[in-house]
Scaffold this active site. Structure first.
Site, mmCIF file in Angstrom:
data_model
loop_
_atom_site.group_PDB
_atom_site.id
_atom_site.type_symbol
_atom_site.label_atom_id
_atom_site.label_comp_id
_atom_site.label_asym_id
_atom_site.label_seq_id
_atom_site.Cartn_x
_atom_site.Cartn_y
_atom_site.Cartn_z
ATOM 1 N N SER A 139 -0.611 4.393 6.558
ATOM 2 C CA SER A 139 -0.376 3.053 7.092
ATOM 3 C C SER A 139 -0.969 1.979 6.186
ATOM 4 O O SER A 139 -2.179 1.939 5.953
ATOM 5 C CB SER A 139 -0.994 2.942 8.495
ATOM 6 O OG SER A 139 -1.102 1.585 8.858
ATOM 7 N N ASP A 291 10.501 0.526 7.754
ATOM 8 C CA ASP A 291 11.159 -0.555 8.485
ATOM 9 C C ASP A 291 12.688 -0.519 8.318
ATOM 10 O O ASP A 291 13.402 -1.241 9.015
ATOM 11 C CB ASP A 291 10.611 -1.918 8.022
ATOM 12 C CG ASP A 291 9.147 -2.078 8.427
ATOM 13 O OD1 ASP A 291 8.703 -1.397 9.370
ATOM 14 O OD2 ASP A 291 8.438 -2.883 7.781
HETATM 15 C C1 S3P Z 1 3.329 -3.459 7.102
HETATM 16 C C2 S3P Z 1 3.139 -2.097 7.181
HETATM 17 C C3 S3P Z 1 3.986 -1.196 7.982
HETATM 18 C C4 S3P Z 1 5.293 -1.870 8.383
HETATM 19 C C5 S3P Z 1 5.092 -3.272 8.877
HETATM 20 C C6 S3P Z 1 4.437 -4.130 7.803
HETATM 21 C C7 S3P Z 1 2.416 -4.259 6.266
HETATM 22 O O1 S3P Z 1 3.293 -0.830 9.168
HETATM 23 O O2 S3P Z 1 5.978 -1.109 9.351
HETATM 24 O O3 S3P Z 1 6.333 -3.861 9.232
HETATM 25 O O4 S3P Z 1 2.735 -5.433 5.952
HETATM 26 O O5 S3P Z 1 1.353 -3.741 5.890
HETATM 27 P P1 S3P Z 1 2.269 0.429 9.198
HETATM 28 O O6 S3P Z 1 1.115 0.132 8.329
HETATM 29 O O7 S3P Z 1 1.881 0.551 10.653
HETATM 30 O O8 S3P Z 1 3.065 1.591 8.735
#
Ligand code: S3P
Length: 412
Positions: A139, A291
Site C-alpha cells: 500500500s 485503481d
Molecule cells: C493511492 C494509493 C492506492 C490507491 C489510491 C491512491 C495513493 O491506495 O488505490 O487511489 O495516492 O497513495 P492503497 O495504498 O490503499 O493501495
C-alpha cells in the site's frame, strides 16, 4: 444526482485531464507550490485540511471522501507533537485505518480509532529516533503515511517493501532534497529516509492523472473508428500496468513525447479503437493497476477469450466494496463471469457484444460511476447511473469531456 447517457458516433479528438490526484495530494500535504490545473474534491479537501492544521492551528480536520488524504495526513501530523481529530464522509468512515494506526503507534505516535475506522484521534507524542518496518500489504498510502511521519518526527526510517506500490512520495521527497535512498536487497525494495533533513521548498509539476485517463482510453478502445489524444499524462512506471496489460490485450495504444519533471515521467497517450484479447492478470501486478481494475474488468467483457484476475482482496476496502460493485456492473450487462473469493474470471463476449436496458448502481464510488458511463458506448439504448456526484472527487470535468466526444448526458 443521476445520469442518463446516450452514446455519440465515432470521434477523433482529445480531452483535458485533471492533475494527478496522488501527486497533488502529496503536494497539498507538504504545502508545495504546483502548476495550476483541474483538481477534484479529494485534493481540495486535503489542501484545506492540511492548511487548517498547519497554518491555522486547527484541531478538527475534515477529509471528505479521501482515503489518501486521511491516511497520509495522519502520518504527517502524528510527528508534530500536537492534538488532532480527523474525520470524513460516510464512505471514508467505513474504511480501515488500523493499517496506518498500528505502525504509527509502533513508531511512537498516539493514534486511536473508532473500531479500526475514522474518526482518527492523534495525541501529542514524540516519535522514535530510528524505526524499521516491513509492509504487510503493498500500500502506497501506508508507506507514505510512515515516510511523512518520519519527516516531521525527525526519525531515521527504513521501510521494506515486498512488492512495489506507487512511489510518488519517494520521488517527491528526493526532488525536495530530503535524505532518501532506495536499495534492492534480497528481491526486496528498501527505502531509507533520514527525517532530520527537512524538505526544501521547491515547485512541483503535476502531470495529468493516468487513472482518470484510463476511462477515456477504455472508451476509445470500445468505440468504433475512433482515436483519442490525451496530452501530458503521468506515466510513472509504478502506475501504468494498465497500459502494459492493454498492449498485451492487442490494444492500439502508444506514448509520444516522453518528458520528465521532478523525477516524474509524463507523455502524450494516443489510442485507437481496438479488438481486444483476454489475458491473465497476475496478483503481482495488481498493486500497479489497483485503481484501473474496475474499468479493465469492463473491457474484458468485450475481448475475445477469458481474462483472469487474481488477488483482488484490496478492492473490497476502497471507496466502495469494488469487487461487489464490479459484479453488479457485470450482471447488469449480462456478462459471463465467475467470482471466487478474491479472484475473478470474465469470459469475453467478443468485440461485437452489446447490451440494452442497463441501470447501473454507482455504489457512491467515483470509479464505479465512471465505469457505468463508459459502458454506454456499447449500449443499444440510453443507460442510467444513480448517484454520480462522487465523480467530482477525482474527475470534475469527466462529463464535459464525455460530451465533447459526442455523448449526450442528462443529469437530474
Ligand atoms: C493511492 C494509493 C492506492 C490507491 C489510491 C491512491 C495513493 O491506495 O488505490 O487511489 O495516492 O497513495 P492503497 O495504498 O490503499 O493501495
Amino acid at each position: 444526482m443521476n445520469a442518463l447517457i446516450k452514446k455519440g458516433s465515432s470521434f477523433k479528438s482529445s480531452i483535458v485531464l485533471p492533475l494527478d490526484k496522488s501527486i497533488a495530494q502529496r503536494a497539498a500535504i507538504l504545502n508545495i507550490e504546483t502548476n495550476d490545473g483541474i483538481v477534484g474534491g479529494d485534493v481540495i479537501s486535503t489542501r484545506q485540511a492540511s492548511k487548517n492544521a498547519i497554518a491555522n492551528g486547527e484541531e478538527n480536520l475534515y477529509l471528505g471522501n479521501s482515503g489518501t488524504g486521511i491516511r497520509l495526513l495522519t502520518g504527517y501530523l502524528s510527528g508534530l507533537g500536537r492534538k488532532f481529530n480527523l474525520s470524513g464522509d460516510m464512505s471514508l468512515s467505513k474504511r480501515p485505518m488500523d493499517r496506518i494506526a498500528d505502525p504509527l503507534n509502533e513508531l511512537g505516535a498516539k493514534v486511536s480509532l473508532n473500531n479500526g475506522k475514522p474518526p482518527i484521534k492523534i495525541l501529542p507524542s514524540k516519535l522514535k529516533k530510528e524505526f524499521s518496518y516491513r509492509l504487510p500489504i503493498p500500500s502506497a498510502q501506508l508507506k507514505s503515511s510512515l515516510l511523512l511521519a518520519a519527516l516531521n518526527g525527525k526519525t531515521k526510517i527504513e521501510i521494506i517493501e515486498p512488492e512495489l506500490s506507487r512511489d510518488h512520495t519517494e520521488k517527491m521527497l528526493k526532488h525536495l532534497e530530503c535524505d532518501i535512498k532506495i536499495e534492492y536487497k534480497d528481491s526486496l525494495r528498501r527505502i531509507y529516509l533520514n527525517g532530520e533533513v527537512p524538505i526544501k521548498e521547491k515547485r512541483v509539476f503535476i502531470p495529468g492523472d493516468f487513472s482518470a485517463a484510463s476511462f477515456f482510453i477504455a472508451l476509445t478502445l470500445l468505440s468504433e473508428n475512433s482515436r483519442l489524444l490525451i496530452p501530458e499524462v503521468g506515466i510513472n512506471p509504478s502506475r501504468i500496468a494498465f497500459f502494459d496489460v492493454l498492449k498485451e490485450m492487442n490494444a492500439d495504444i502508444s506514448v509520444e513525447n516522453i518528458k520528465e519533471k521532478n523525477n516524474e515521467a509524463y507523455a502524450d497517450i494516443l489510442v485507437n479503437s481496438s479488438k481486444l484479447r483476454g489475458r491473465v492478470i497476475a496478483k503481482e501486478i495488481v498493486p500497479n493497476l489497483i485503481d484501473e481494475i474496475p474499468i479493465l474488468s469492463m473491457l474484458a467483457v468485450f475481448a475475445e477469450g477469458s481474462t483472469f484476475f487474481e488477488g483482488l482482496s484490496e478492492l473490497k476496502v476502497k471507496e466502495s466494496d469494488r469487487l461487489k460493485a464490479i459484479r453488479s456492473l457485470l450482471t447488469e450487462i449480462n456478462a459471463k463471469f465467475e467470482a471466487n473469493l478474491d479472484d475473478l474470471t470474465i469470459k469475453g463476449s467478443g468485440n461485437n457484444y452489446s447490451f440494452s436496458n442497463a441501470k447501473f448502481n454507482s455504489f457512491n464510488d467515483h470509479r464505479i460511476a465512471m465505469c457505468g458511463a463508459i459502458l454506454s458506448s456499447r449500449s443499444i439504448d440510453d443507460i442510467q447511473i444513480n448517484n454520480v456526484d462522487s465523480i467530482e472527487t477525482s474527475f470534475p470535468n469527466f462529463f464535459e469531456n464525455l460530451s465533447s466526444l459526442g455523448f449526450t448526458i442528462d443529469l437530474s
